[in-house]
Design a protein around this motif. Sequence first.
Motif, mmCIF file in Angstrom:
data_model
loop_
_atom_site.group_PDB
_atom_site.id
_atom_site.type_symbol
_atom_site.label_atom_id
_atom_site.label_comp_id
_atom_site.label_asym_id
_atom_site.label_seq_id
_atom_site.Cartn_x
_atom_site.Cartn_y
_atom_site.Cartn_z
ATOM 1 N N VAL A 1 0.861 -1.189 0.000
ATOM 2 C CA VAL A 1 0.000 0.000 0.000
ATOM 3 C C VAL A 1 0.894 1.235 0.000
ATOM 4 C CG1 VAL A 1 -1.807 1.269 1.238
ATOM 5 C CG2 VAL A 1 -1.804 -1.240 1.255
ATOM 6 N N VAL B 1 0.909 5.780 -1.047
ATOM 7 C CA VAL B 1 0.181 7.005 -1.385
ATOM 8 C C VAL B 1 0.880 7.628 -2.573
ATOM 9 C CG1 VAL B 1 -0.355 9.371 -0.659
ATOM 10 C CG2 VAL B 1 -0.770 7.454 0.899
ATOM 11 N N THR C 1 -4.583 6.791 -2.005
ATOM 12 C CA THR C 1 -4.014 5.496 -1.637
ATOM 13 C C THR C 1 -4.079 4.570 -2.841
ATOM 14 O OG1 THR C 1 -4.781 5.799 0.622
ATOM 15 C CG2 THR C 1 -4.218 3.560 -0.032
ATOM 16 N N SER D 1 -2.735 0.483 -4.390
ATOM 17 C CA SER D 1 -2.074 -0.810 -4.178
ATOM 18 C C SER D 1 -1.600 -1.377 -5.514
ATOM 19 C CB SER D 1 -3.001 -1.796 -3.463
ATOM 20 O OG SER D 1 -4.177 -1.997 -4.210
ATOM 21 N N LEU E 1 3.759 2.755 2.469
ATOM 22 C CA LEU E 1 3.273 2.922 3.839
ATOM 23 C C LEU E 1 3.598 1.749 4.756
ATOM 24 C CD1 LEU E 1 -0.264 4.425 3.110
ATOM 25 C CD2 LEU E 1 1.937 5.604 3.377
ATOM 26 N N HIS F 1 0.419 3.741 9.246
ATOM 27 C CA HIS F 1 -0.254 4.657 8.326
ATOM 28 C C HIS F 1 -1.657 4.188 7.922
ATOM 29 C CE1 HIS F 1 4.063 5.681 7.444
ATOM 30 N NE2 HIS F 1 3.539 6.866 7.733
ATOM 31 N N ALA G 1 -4.079 5.820 5.093
ATOM 32 C CA ALA G 1 -4.432 5.039 3.903
ATOM 33 C C ALA G 1 -5.939 4.984 3.721
ATOM 34 C CB ALA G 1 -3.852 3.628 4.002
ATOM 35 N N ALA H 1 -8.101 6.805 0.692
ATOM 36 C CA ALA H 1 -8.791 5.861 -0.195
ATOM 37 C C ALA H 1 -10.294 6.115 -0.219
ATOM 38 C CB ALA H 1 -8.525 4.427 0.254
ATOM 39 N N CYS I 1 7.226 7.068 6.121
ATOM 40 C CA CYS I 1 7.008 6.015 5.119
ATOM 41 C C CYS I 1 8.245 5.117 5.022
ATOM 42 C CB CYS I 1 6.640 6.603 3.766
ATOM 43 S SG CYS I 1 7.932 7.592 2.976
ATOM 44 N N HIS J 1 -2.603 -4.774 1.376
ATOM 45 C CA HIS J 1 -4.017 -4.859 1.048
ATOM 46 C C HIS J 1 -4.300 -6.302 0.662
ATOM 47 C CE1 HIS J 1 -7.684 -4.182 -1.411
ATOM 48 N NE2 HIS J 1 -7.917 -3.330 -0.442
#
Length: 183
Positions: free
Chosen positions: A36, A38, A51, A53, A90, A94, A98, A102, A131, A173
Amino acid sequence: METSGPLDARQWGEGPPSDADVDLYRRLSSDITAGVAVVSARLRNRDYAATVSGFLSVSYDPPTMLVSLYAESRIGEAVEEAGSWALSVLSGKHQGAATWLASPGTPLHGLLAQVPFRRGPATGSAIIDGCLAYFELRTVSVHAAATHLLVVGEVVAMGSAADPSEVPDPLVHFGSEFRRLAP
């Protein structure tokens, strides 16, 4: 060793997939574990961020990455128009940021007001504090793919904003949820 027996499969011939096929695809593809991050861009003195993935390393020489963005999203339009962007990978801490970035309908003004960040030295895009890794990129190509844009960028700066004393705890994710790998 090849095994016998039917696979639980759906196939379609000519024409687009049905709504049931699309729903099945969503369910099955949600079981693909992904990191994941940003994605952020700065355009006309305004920050855009979302966000994602769907990102990957394309090449080491020169360092190149790809991100998949919904074509009609604000971030998709901003990244395409700005020509430069940042990707912040992330960690588990976070998860709130996230989820916020999202969420559909996030405000355009003050989008990052509750997300601690710093400006990237090369692009001025937002780099999320703490991060695991960040990459600043210059767009080299954009490809339309169904409902998305595949944005390829050459890395112009990179680093980590994580505290070296923290145990790496990437946010992933899986199963339509954000999850942590560390207990």
